[in-house]
Design a protein around this motif. Structure first.
Motif, PDB file in Angstrom:
ATOM      1  N   ARG A  49       0.875  -1.177   0.000  1.00 19.44           N
ATOM      2  CA  ARG A  49       0.000   0.000   0.000  1.00 19.44           C
ATOM      3  C   ARG A  49       0.912   1.227   0.000  1.00 19.44           C
ATOM      4  O   ARG A  49       1.641   1.478   0.960  1.00 19.44           O
ATOM      5  N   ILE A  50       0.881   1.974  -1.093  1.00 21.79           N
ATOM      6  CA  ILE A  50       1.744   3.150  -1.257  1.00 21.79           C
ATOM      7  C   ILE A  50       0.860   4.368  -1.467  1.00 21.79           C
ATOM      8  O   ILE A  50       0.020   4.375  -2.371  1.00 21.79           O
ATOM      9  N   GLY A  51       1.049   5.376  -0.640  1.00 18.30           N
ATOM     10  CA  GLY A  51       0.254   6.590  -0.771  1.00 18.30           C
ATOM     11  C   GLY A  51      -1.239   6.348  -0.649  1.00 18.30           C
ATOM     12  O   GLY A  51      -2.033   7.068  -1.237  1.00 18.30           O
ATOM     13  N   GLY A  52      -1.618   5.314   0.112  1.00 17.27           N
ATOM     14  CA  GLY A  52      -3.027   5.032   0.327  1.00 17.27           C
ATOM     15  C   GLY A  52      -3.666   4.119  -0.702  1.00 17.27           C
ATOM     16  O   GLY A  52      -4.865   3.868  -0.646  1.00 17.27           O
ATOM     17  N   TYR A  53      -2.880   3.617  -1.657  1.00 17.47           N
ATOM     18  CA  TYR A  53      -3.410   2.738  -2.707  1.00 17.47           C
ATOM     19  C   TYR A  53      -2.664   1.411  -2.716  1.00 17.47           C
ATOM     20  O   TYR A  53      -1.443   1.382  -2.499  1.00 17.47           O
ATOM     21  N   ASP A  54      -3.372   0.335  -3.000  1.00 16.75           N
ATOM     22  CA  ASP A  54      -2.728  -0.969  -3.165  1.00 16.75           C
ATOM     23  C   ASP A  54      -2.006  -0.971  -4.500  1.00 16.75           C
ATOM     24  O   ASP A  54      -2.626  -0.762  -5.544  1.00 16.75           O
ATOM     25  N   VAL A  55      -0.701  -1.181  -4.446  1.00 14.55           N
ATOM     26  CA  VAL A  55       0.148  -1.108  -5.641  1.00 14.55           C
ATOM     27  C   VAL A  55       0.746  -2.480  -5.902  1.00 14.55           C
ATOM     28  O   VAL A  55       1.456  -3.030  -5.060  1.00 14.55           O
ATOM     29  N   ARG A  56       0.446  -3.010  -7.062  1.00 18.89           N
ATOM     30  CA  ARG A  56       0.970  -4.314  -7.469  1.00 18.89           C
ATOM     31  C   ARG A  56       2.305  -4.136  -8.188  1.00 18.89           C
ATOM     32  O   ARG A  56       2.661  -3.049  -8.588  1.00 18.89           O
ATOM     33  N   ARG A  57       3.014  -5.228  -8.346  1.00 13.78           N
ATOM     34  CA  ARG A  57       4.280  -5.292  -9.078  1.00 13.78           C
ATOM     35  C   ARG A  57       5.372  -4.407  -8.463  1.00 13.78           C
ATOM     36  O   ARG A  57       6.077  -3.682  -9.147  1.00 13.78           O
ATOM     37  N   VAL A  58       5.516  -4.504  -7.137  1.00 13.02           N
ATOM     38  CA  VAL A  58       6.588  -3.788  -6.433  1.00 13.02           C
ATOM     39  C   VAL A  58       7.725  -4.778  -6.223  1.00 13.02           C
ATOM     40  O   VAL A  58       7.544  -5.829  -5.604  1.00 13.02           O
ATOM     41  N   LEU A  59       8.889  -4.448  -6.742  1.00 15.14           N
ATOM     42  CA  LEU A  59      10.066  -5.297  -6.619  1.00 15.14           C
ATOM     43  C   LEU A  59      10.762  -5.013  -5.300  1.00 15.14           C
ATOM     44  O   LEU A  59      11.022  -3.859  -4.955  1.00 15.14           O
ATOM     45  N   VAL A  60      11.073  -6.062  -4.540  1.00 10.24           N
ATOM     46  CA  VAL A  60      11.872  -5.944  -3.317  1.00 10.24           C
ATOM     47  C   VAL A  60      13.302  -6.266  -3.721  1.00 10.24           C
ATOM     48  O   VAL A  60      13.590  -7.371  -4.176  1.00 10.24           O
ATOM     49  N   ASP A  61      14.205  -5.288  -3.564  1.00  7.01           N
ATOM     50  CA  ASP A  61      15.563  -5.446  -4.065  1.00  7.01           C
ATOM     51  C   ASP A  61      16.572  -4.890  -3.076  1.00  7.01           C
ATOM     52  O   ASP A  61      16.776  -3.679  -2.995  1.00  7.01           O
ATOM     53  N   GLN A  62      17.201  -5.785  -2.325  1.00  4.08           N
ATOM     54  CA  GLN A  62      18.206  -5.370  -1.361  1.00  4.08           C
ATOM     55  C   GLN A  62      19.444  -4.804  -2.055  1.00  4.08           C
ATOM     56  O   GLN A  62      20.217  -4.073  -1.458  1.00  4.08           O
TER      57      GLN A  62
END
Length: 171
Positions: A49-62
């Protein structure tokens, strides 16, 4: 089995006060792979949830040192150039290309009940992802992740919460 625990022992004993606190362990077991197609080399892609919206396709990248926002999310959040702050560098080398930056914006990122303010660098480049969350976000949440298991785990109070990657989105 690999066990990872940031800064806290799994068991804290305080004999002087006569109490025992048990802290959860952030661990990954073979059972955590259930529901994934193995073997794989897929990226860890989640919904946040980004800026109050559910956001798909977020890459987690250390491996990234900055959080990135791509044009699809920028437009989807209806952001305007006036919403952006200047970023120190006008360019960033990204994916072996020099990319011009539009600016920077701070937005809340929510994973479960955990909310962290994140500074995203807005780039004008194509990506199959809408955003990248990087080391700063992982550290702020106290999270660890394992791409083999396609999961992010983080402490929340005396519990361990997890984000499950969406393997079909990574493909």
């Amino acid at each position: 089995m690999s066990i990872v625990r940031p800064h806290v022992d799994d068991l804290t004993l305080d004999f002087k006060r006569g109490k025992m606190e048990v802290w959860p362990s952030l661990s990954f077991l073979d059972e955590d792979k259930v529901g994934t197609f193995q073997p794989h080399d897929d990226a860890l892609v989640v919904t946040l949830r980004i800026g109050g919206y559910d956001v798909r396709r977020v890459l987690v990248d250390q491996g990234s040192r900055v959080e990135i926002m791509y044009p699809d999310l920028y437009k989807g959040l209806k952001l305007k150039p006036k919403d952006l702050a200047n970023y120190d560098s006008p360019q960033l080398e990204f994916d072996r290309k020099t990319v011009v930056l539009k600016g920077q914006i701070r937005l809340p990122v929510q994973a479960g009940f955990e909310v962290v303010e994140v500074d995203f660098i807005v780039v004008d480049a194509y990506s199959p992802y809408t955003a990248i969350v990087a080391r700063l976000w992982l550290h702020a949440v106290g999270a660890v992740y394992l791409t083999l298991h396609l999961k992010v785990k983080y402490p929340f109070g005396y519990q361990v919460k997890e984000l499950v990657g969406i393997q079909s989105m990574a493909r």
